[in-house]
Design a protein around this motif. Structure first.
Motif, PDB file in Angstrom:
ATOM      1  N   GLU A 404       0.633  -1.231  -0.117  1.00 31.12           N
ATOM      2  CA  GLU A 404       0.188   0.081   0.066  1.00 31.12           C
ATOM      3  C   GLU A 404       0.991   1.266  -0.038  1.00 31.12           C
ATOM      4  N   GLN A 427       6.405   1.965  -8.473  1.00 32.14           N
ATOM      5  CA  GLN A 427       5.426   2.861  -7.983  1.00 32.14           C
ATOM      6  C   GLN A 427       5.782   3.506  -6.840  1.00 32.14           C
ATOM      7  N   LYS A 450       1.107   6.466  -3.578  1.00 25.89           N
ATOM      8  CA  LYS A 450       0.108   5.525  -2.708  1.00 25.89           C
ATOM      9  C   LYS A 450      -0.041   6.118  -1.278  1.00 25.89           C
TER      10      LYS A 450
END
Ligand code: NDP
Ligand code: AKG
Length: 478
Positions: A404, A427, A450
């Motif tokens: 996450e 990411q 994120k």
């Protein structure tokens, strides 16, 4: 006993209600006592900042430059004294603490320069005889809420851009490390900061912190700390339409490919996972290792981890200082117990009793783990790292991104092609090639994606995005 008070409107303000600040390496060593304010203290700070805001917004860039430069110079001149204080209150090693103090100095000096460099744009309008000017103005009074793990650098990288671009500041430092914020307040006073431009309020998170977040006259909030607190602040700021910037957790992956230089990879993982007692949001907590190098890597990293010297941060031979407090240590130990159940193989991780009463823990390495285990999903924030075996780059990238969080991500490889692929598909806000995931420069953007971050980037010239507001002016020349 040394007693310190809040700094509001250019004066030291005593609210009584003193709380001690303990050395985590020796809880018999009380560094100082700090007077805690409450929401009334925040109201006082806001009044002081409101009186100062217009003058500071209109101060020349030279005036702002000179204040920030003077603070940067003094931090560097007194690195020995302030670094020692930082090591005593936070527990990182003296070398790390002096390094952090120097970084705070560099940040102040960098933003002294940025105060002079803030530019705008002039564009032609689509209409005749009209010019369009795009300028940046101060946001107003900004509230800064900072954590304990970088107690001088993080306040520095929020305060310096805020002041450089003409905002007044109200800062609440973490209760565990108020001493470093007090150093900055002392320097503001010494360097002639106009009253009300910089205000420091000591107090609890749920009192002073909450009051800062909710105060209608505070235009913007910059926060670094836990995900839970950050999410709560985001919600309140959303309701109040307040500008907000959050830096929160990480579960940072470090990939080690078969073609990596083994020594470089072991050093990068050792540094990224365990230095600063693993208490960095950029720490490498998931070591994702390709199967061909896996066994050799585990053998070499185990040797390096078990050789680390845990001890008194002020002893120059110490490599790993104490955990910040009992609650964080208990949380680490709980994760280590969980790792024994989930992974089976745990190297180190026991509580250490040394010659002083402190929160010492042996670094812990979890071997044979998979990415779905809780130890690989939740931020531990201690000297603990997991090893996850993967078959190739494709799987390494998938596992890296399967979290996450998205703050920092690293790869150790000799292949430019693999590095390029990883950099492109990661990411994360920051990508490191053949370098630890932690340890960043002070003049370039810092932040993640994120669940790690929200709002504009911190640091470097990108900081202007948060600490200024854009104005578009149309001028008709007739
Ligand atoms: N990303 C990072 O750099 C950091 C992450 N963490 C993570 O957070 C965990 C817990 O650390 P902790 O220090 O408790 O983190 P918190 O998020 O509680 O603290 C960070 C800052 O927020 C303040 N604060 C706490 N509650 C509120 C509130 N309701 N409103 C406004 N401000 C508030 C704290 O004040 P006070 O200290 O007075 O409570 C402190 O100044 C760690 O184990 C780690 O996982 C922690 C530190 C840094
Ligand atoms: O890695 C660094 O140098 C900075 C990390 C940081 O800011 C943090 O852990 O909060």
């Amino acid at each position: 006993m040394t007693k310190h008070t809040s700094y509001i409107g250019g004066k030291w303000v005593d609210f009584g209600n003193y709380k001690p600040n303990l050395n985590p390496a020796n809880t018999d060593d009380i560094i100082a006592e700090f007077s805690y304010g409450d929401s009334n203290a925040v109201d006082q700070a806001v009044l002081a900042a409101q009186k100062a805001q217009n003058g500071w917004a209109n101060a020349t860039p030279q005036v702002r430059h000179d204040l920030l430069e003077a603070i940067g110079v003094k931090l560097a001149d007194r690195v020995e004294e302030y670094g020692t204080m930082l090591a005593r209150e936070e527990g990182k090693t003296i070398a790390e603490a002096k390094g952090e103090t120097m970084r705070a100095s560099q940040v102040f000096k960098f933003f002294a320069g940025e105060a002079l460099r803030l530019d705008g744009e002039l564009q032609s309008s689509v209409r005749p005889n009209v010019d369009v000017e795009i300028t940046r103005e101060p946001v107003g009074i900004v509230g800064l809420i900072t954590p304990w793990n970088f107690p001088i650098a993080i306040p520095a990288w929020k305060i310096a851009p805020a002041l450089a671009f003409g905002n007044c500041v109200i800062i609440k430092p973490a209760g565990l490390t108020p001493g470093c914020a007090h150093i900055i307040a002392k320097l503001m006073d010494e360097c002639g900061c106009p009253p009300g431009v910089f205000n420091l309020v000591f107090g609890g998170g749920s009192t002073v912190g909450d009051a800062i977040v909710k105060h209608p006259a505070i235009e913007a909030i910059s926060f670094t700390g836990s995900v839970a607190t950050g999410n709560n602040i985001a919600e309140i700021c959303g309701q109040l339409r307040k500008k907000v910037q959050l830096e929160m957790g990480g579960k940072n992956p470090m990939v080690v490919m078969d073609d990596a230089d083994l020594k470089l990879a072991v050093d990068a993982c050792l540094n990224g996972a365990f230095f600063s007692t693993g208490q960095r949001c950029t720490a490498s907590s998931r070591l994702i290792v390709q199967e061909g190098i896996h066994d050799k890597f585990v053998e070499e990293l185990t040797k390096a981890v078990t050789a680390l010297k845990v001890g008194d941060p002020l002893d120059s031979s110490t490599q790993i200082g104490p955990v910040i407090d009992e609650a964080q240590l208990q949380s680490n130990l709980n994760y280590i117990e969980l790792a024994k159940k989930e992974a089976g193989s745990v190297i180190g991780g026991e509580r250490l009793e040394l010659s002083t009463p402190g929160y010492f823990q042996a670094p812990a390495l979890f071997v044979g783990t998979t990415n779905d285990m809780r130890i690989n999903r939740e931020e531990i924030f201690g000297p603990c790292a997991s090893i996850i075996k993967v078959k190739d780059l494709e799987e390494a990238i998938d596992v890296s991104n399967d979290t996450e969080f998205g703050l920092s991500a690293g790869i150790c490889t000799a292949s430019l092609k693999s590095a390029r692929e990883f950099k492109r598909r990661s990411q994360a806000g920051m990508v490191m090639v053949n370098l630890p995931t932690a340890g960043v420069d002070y003049h370039v953007p810092f932040g993640g994606r994120k669940g790690s971050s929200f709002g504009p980037r911190e640091q470097g010239r990108y900081a202007a995005e948060f600490y200024t507001i854009v104005k578009t002016a149309y001028v008709f020349a007739g």
